[in-house]
Design a protein around this motif. Structure first.
Motif, short mmCIF file in Angstrom:
data_model
loop_
_atom_site.label_atom_id
_atom_site.label_comp_id
_atom_site.label_asym_id
_atom_site.label_seq_id
_atom_site.Cartn_x
_atom_site.Cartn_y
_atom_site.Cartn_z
N THR A 129 0.82 -1.21 0.00
CA THR A 129 0.00 0.00 0.00
C THR A 129 0.86 1.26 0.00
OG1 THR A 129 -1.67 -1.21 1.24
CG2 THR A 129 -1.87 1.19 1.19
N ARG A 130 1.83 1.30 0.89
CA ARG A 130 2.69 2.49 0.96
C ARG A 130 3.58 2.59 -0.28
NH1 ARG A 130 7.06 4.40 4.99
NH2 ARG A 130 7.09 6.62 4.46
N ALA A 131 4.04 1.47 -0.81
CA ALA A 131 4.87 1.50 -2.02
C ALA A 131 4.08 2.08 -3.19
CB ALA A 131 5.37 0.10 -2.36
N GLN A 132 2.81 1.71 -3.29
CA GLN A 132 1.98 2.22 -4.39
C GLN A 132 1.79 3.72 -4.29
OE1 GLN A 132 1.08 0.38 -6.97
NE2 GLN A 132 0.24 2.21 -7.93
N SER A 133 1.85 4.29 -3.09
CA SER A 133 1.66 5.73 -2.93
C SER A 133 2.80 6.54 -3.55
CB SER A 133 1.51 6.09 -1.45
OG SER A 133 2.75 5.91 -0.77
N PHE A 134 3.95 5.91 -3.78
CA PHE A 134 5.09 6.60 -4.38
C PHE A 134 5.07 6.56 -5.91
CE2 PHE A 134 6.86 5.43 -0.20
CZ PHE A 134 7.29 6.68 0.22
N ALA A 135 4.10 5.86 -6.50
CA ALA A 135 4.06 5.67 -7.95
C ALA A 135 4.05 7.00 -8.69
CB ALA A 135 2.84 4.84 -8.34
N ARG A 136 4.80 7.05 -9.78
CA ARG A 136 4.89 8.23 -10.64
C ARG A 136 4.81 7.75 -12.08
NH1 ARG A 136 9.22 11.31 -7.69
NH2 ARG A 136 8.17 11.86 -5.77
N PRO A 137 4.51 8.63 -13.02
CA PRO A 137 4.42 8.21 -14.42
C PRO A 137 5.79 8.13 -15.10
CG PRO A 137 3.82 10.51 -14.22
CD PRO A 137 4.03 10.00 -12.82
N VAL A 138 6.74 7.54 -14.44
CA VAL A 138 8.06 7.34 -15.02
C VAL A 138 8.04 6.04 -15.80
CG1 VAL A 138 10.52 7.04 -14.52
CG2 VAL A 138 9.14 8.56 -13.12
N CYS A 139 8.49 6.05 -17.03
CA CYS A 139 8.53 4.85 -17.86
C CYS A 139 7.15 4.20 -17.91
CB CYS A 139 9.56 3.86 -17.36
SG CYS A 139 11.18 4.56 -17.11
N ASP A 140 6.19 4.98 -18.29
CA ASP A 140 4.78 4.59 -18.31
C ASP A 140 4.37 4.23 -16.88
OD1 ASP A 140 4.51 5.07 -21.02
OD2 ASP A 140 5.24 3.07 -21.53
N THR A 141 3.94 3.05 -16.65
CA THR A 141 3.52 2.65 -15.30
C THR A 141 4.31 1.44 -14.83
OG1 THR A 141 1.76 1.32 -16.25
CG2 THR A 141 1.19 3.56 -15.59
N ALA A 142 5.57 1.38 -15.18
CA ALA A 142 6.38 0.22 -14.85
C ALA A 142 6.58 0.06 -13.36
CB ALA A 142 7.73 0.31 -15.55
N PHE A 143 6.74 1.17 -12.62
CA PHE A 143 6.90 1.08 -11.18
C PHE A 143 5.66 0.44 -10.56
CE2 PHE A 143 6.29 2.84 -6.91
CZ PHE A 143 7.48 2.50 -6.30
#
Length: 152
Positions: A129-143
């Motif tokens: 849950t916390r990891a997903q909160s850091f998601a950014r549109p870098v390299c599409d949605t690979a993160f």
């Protein structure tokens, strides 16, 4: 007054080719001077040998064998960003990933794999849950896909 058309000549060399040639004659020296200036700024003028490149005569056999096992730039970047993710947070690592992609477009083909690795590491360090909160549109949605792949 009589205008004669038989003695008029067209002036050759006044067309677009001449204009292009003149433009190049003016622009090319400027480009060469600027590129030379930029090359000189990359030289280590500080006299500090820690950042300087070794010459062949200064290198020892152990240095040569260490440098022969050099790693690919994408692997170095991945390791650096994974360390940064652990020391700081995934948001900082993703920002630096984007900066690296902007700075070295040749690494763009490795962006997805690096971002997925960051996503998997973020899940291990922070939970899904916390990891997903850091998601950014870098390299599409690979993160985000790396987070999801580890979570499910």
């Amino acid at each position: 007054m009589k205008h004669s058309t038989t003695n008029q000549r067209t002036r050759r060399g006044r067309g677009p080719a001449r204009r292009i040639g003149r433009t190049l004659a003016l622009v090319l020296p400027v480009v060469l001077v600027l590129s030379g200036t930029l090359a000189v700024t990359r030289v280590n003028w500080s006299g500090n040998p820690s950042n300087s490149v070794l010459t062949a005569s200064e290198a020892t056999s152990s240095d040569v064998s260490t440098r022969a096992v050099s790693r690919a730039p994408q692997d170095v970047l991945r390791d650096k960003l994974l360390l940064e993710l652990q020391e700081k947070n995934p948001g900082v690592a993703l920002t630096h990933l984007q900066e690296a992609m902007n700075g070295r477009p040749s690494l763009a083909k490795h962006c997805v794999s690096i971002a997925r690795a960051l996503g998997r590491a973020a899940v291990r360090a922070y939970g899904p849950t916390r990891a997903q909160s850091f998601a950014r549109p870098v390299c599409d949605t690979a993160f985000a896909s790396g987070v999801a792949a580890t979570h499910f």
